[in-house]
Design an enzyme around this catalytic site. Sequence first.
Site, PDB file in Angstrom:
ATOM      1  N   HIS A 108     -38.023   6.599  -3.059  1.00  0.00           N
ATOM      2  CA  HIS A 108     -37.142   6.952  -4.186  1.00  0.00           C
ATOM      3  C   HIS A 108     -37.433   8.365  -4.696  1.00  0.00           C
ATOM      4  O   HIS A 108     -36.522   9.110  -5.050  1.00  0.00           O
ATOM      5  CB  HIS A 108     -37.330   5.985  -5.356  1.00  0.00           C
TER       6      HIS A 108
ATOM      7  N   CYS B 285     -33.749  -3.864  -3.775  1.00  0.00           N
ATOM      8  CA  CYS B 285     -33.889  -2.691  -4.644  1.00  0.00           C
ATOM      9  C   CYS B 285     -33.004  -2.886  -5.869  1.00  0.00           C
ATOM     10  O   CYS B 285     -31.851  -3.298  -5.748  1.00  0.00           O
ATOM     11  CB  CYS B 285     -33.473  -1.428  -3.893  1.00  0.00           C
ATOM     12  N   LEU B 286     -33.544  -2.566  -7.032  1.00  0.00           N
ATOM     13  CA  LEU B 286     -32.765  -2.710  -8.263  1.00  0.00           C
ATOM     14  C   LEU B 286     -31.560  -1.762  -8.256  1.00  0.00           C
ATOM     15  O   LEU B 286     -30.605  -1.999  -8.988  1.00  0.00           O
ATOM     16  CB  LEU B 286     -33.653  -2.442  -9.487  1.00  0.00           C
TER      17      LEU B 286
ATOM     18  N   HIS C  35     -41.793   2.034  -0.583  1.00  0.00           N
ATOM     19  CA  HIS C  35     -40.396   1.931  -1.060  1.00  0.00           C
ATOM     20  C   HIS C  35     -40.196   2.850  -2.276  1.00  0.00           C
ATOM     21  O   HIS C  35     -39.211   3.577  -2.362  1.00  0.00           O
ATOM     22  CB  HIS C  35     -40.110   0.459  -1.400  1.00  0.00           C
ATOM     23  N   GLU C  36     -41.169   2.828  -3.185  1.00  0.00           N
ATOM     24  CA  GLU C  36     -41.049   3.659  -4.397  1.00  0.00           C
ATOM     25  C   GLU C  36     -41.211   5.145  -4.068  1.00  0.00           C
ATOM     26  O   GLU C  36     -40.508   5.989  -4.627  1.00  0.00           O
ATOM     27  CB  GLU C  36     -42.085   3.240  -5.446  1.00  0.00           C
TER      28      GLU C  36
ATOM     29  N   GLY D 182     -41.220  -3.128  -8.976  1.00  0.00           N
ATOM     30  CA  GLY D 182     -41.517  -1.695  -8.989  1.00  0.00           C
ATOM     31  C   GLY D 182     -40.309  -0.939  -9.505  1.00  0.00           C
ATOM     32  O   GLY D 182     -39.189  -1.460  -9.494  1.00  0.00           O
TER      33      GLY D 182
ATOM     34  N   GLN E 289     -34.665   6.062 -10.803  1.00  0.00           N
ATOM     35  CA  GLN E 289     -33.764   4.915 -10.978  1.00  0.00           C
ATOM     36  C   GLN E 289     -33.259   4.803 -12.413  1.00  0.00           C
ATOM     37  O   GLN E 289     -32.256   4.140 -12.669  1.00  0.00           O
ATOM     38  CB  GLN E 289     -34.450   3.609 -10.550  1.00  0.00           C
TER      39      GLN E 289
HETATM   40  O1  GNR Z   1     -38.030  -5.530  -7.219  1.00  0.00           O
HETATM   41  C1  GNR Z   1     -38.168  -5.039  -6.091  1.00  0.00           C
HETATM   42  N1  GNR Z   1     -38.572  -5.841  -5.074  1.00  0.00           N
HETATM   43  C2  GNR Z   1     -38.925  -5.361  -3.828  1.00  0.00           C
HETATM   44  C3  GNR Z   1     -39.042  -6.274  -2.794  1.00  0.00           C
HETATM   45  C4  GNR Z   1     -39.405  -5.851  -1.531  1.00  0.00           C
HETATM   46  C5  GNR Z   1     -39.671  -4.523  -1.303  1.00  0.00           C
HETATM   47  C6  GNR Z   1     -39.546  -3.601  -2.322  1.00  0.00           C
HETATM   48  C7  GNR Z   1     -39.173  -4.013  -3.574  1.00  0.00           C
HETATM   49  S1  GNR Z   1     -39.047  -2.855  -4.846  1.00  0.00           S
HETATM   50  C8  GNR Z   1     -37.848  -3.622  -5.856  1.00  0.00           C
HETATM   51  C9  GNR Z   1     -37.641  -2.849  -7.148  1.00  0.00           C
HETATM   52  C10 GNR Z   1     -37.114  -1.492  -6.835  1.00  0.00           C
HETATM   53  O2  GNR Z   1     -35.978  -1.257  -6.544  1.00  0.00           O
HETATM   54  N2  GNR Z   1     -37.977  -0.502  -6.824  1.00  0.00           N
HETATM   55  O3  GNR Z   1     -37.570   0.725  -6.493  1.00  0.00           O
HETATM   56 NI    NI Z   2     -35.919   0.438  -5.154  1.00  0.00          NI
END
Ligand code: GNR
Ligand code: NI
Length: 172
Positions: A140, A94-95, A136-137, A46, A51
């Site tokens: 952000h 998270c990236l 999670h997104e 995601g 980001q």
């Molecule tokens: O790549 C991602 N893997 C992930 C694993 C568990 C819960 C959420 C994520 S999102 C993350 C990519 C990212 O940072 N999205 O904002």
């Molecule tokens: Ni993230």
Amino acid sequence: MTIREILTAPDPRLRQVSAPVEVVDDGVRALMDDMLETMYEAEGIGLAAIQVNVAKRIIVMDLAGEGEDPRPTYFVNPEILDPSEETNLYQEGCLSVPEFWEEVERPARCRVRFLDYFGKEQTLDAEGMLATCIQHEMDHLNGVLFIDHISRLKRDRIIRKLKKEQRLAATA
Ligand code: GNR
Ligand code: NI
């Protein structure tokens, strides 16, 4: 399509609250194409626009497993509806917080209302990994990172290590 640079915590730009998209036009679609390419290149599942330093309420995701056909999904102006009482613990990464993984507790299921790639309103019932990822997104888009959901001790330790990494990378 262009691969864009992904911001890394504790970059204050990640703390901005993103603004709603007014119209899903070709410019927004070009951004979503770039985001998807950037996400695939970084091997994420995601990515939120903030980001890549664009403060708009846009998310791309692809939860297809390895060997499966890609399933890109685009969410514009997403809203979370009816989060379940029941929660789930998932190991999140998270990236923008590279190399760190921690368990986060969130509602196990929710409904998402959003505009798709063509600006059409859609509703999706999410559970499992999809529910976790969309929340999670969504965080952000509100300037929140998954490390805000863990203990201050763990969060401070992660931030300290990320800063050290960035110092080393800058002087390399
Ligand atoms: O790549 C991602 N893997 C992930 C694993 C568990 C819960 C959420 C994520 S999102 C993350 C990519 C990212 O940072 N999205 O904002
Ligand atoms: Ni993230």
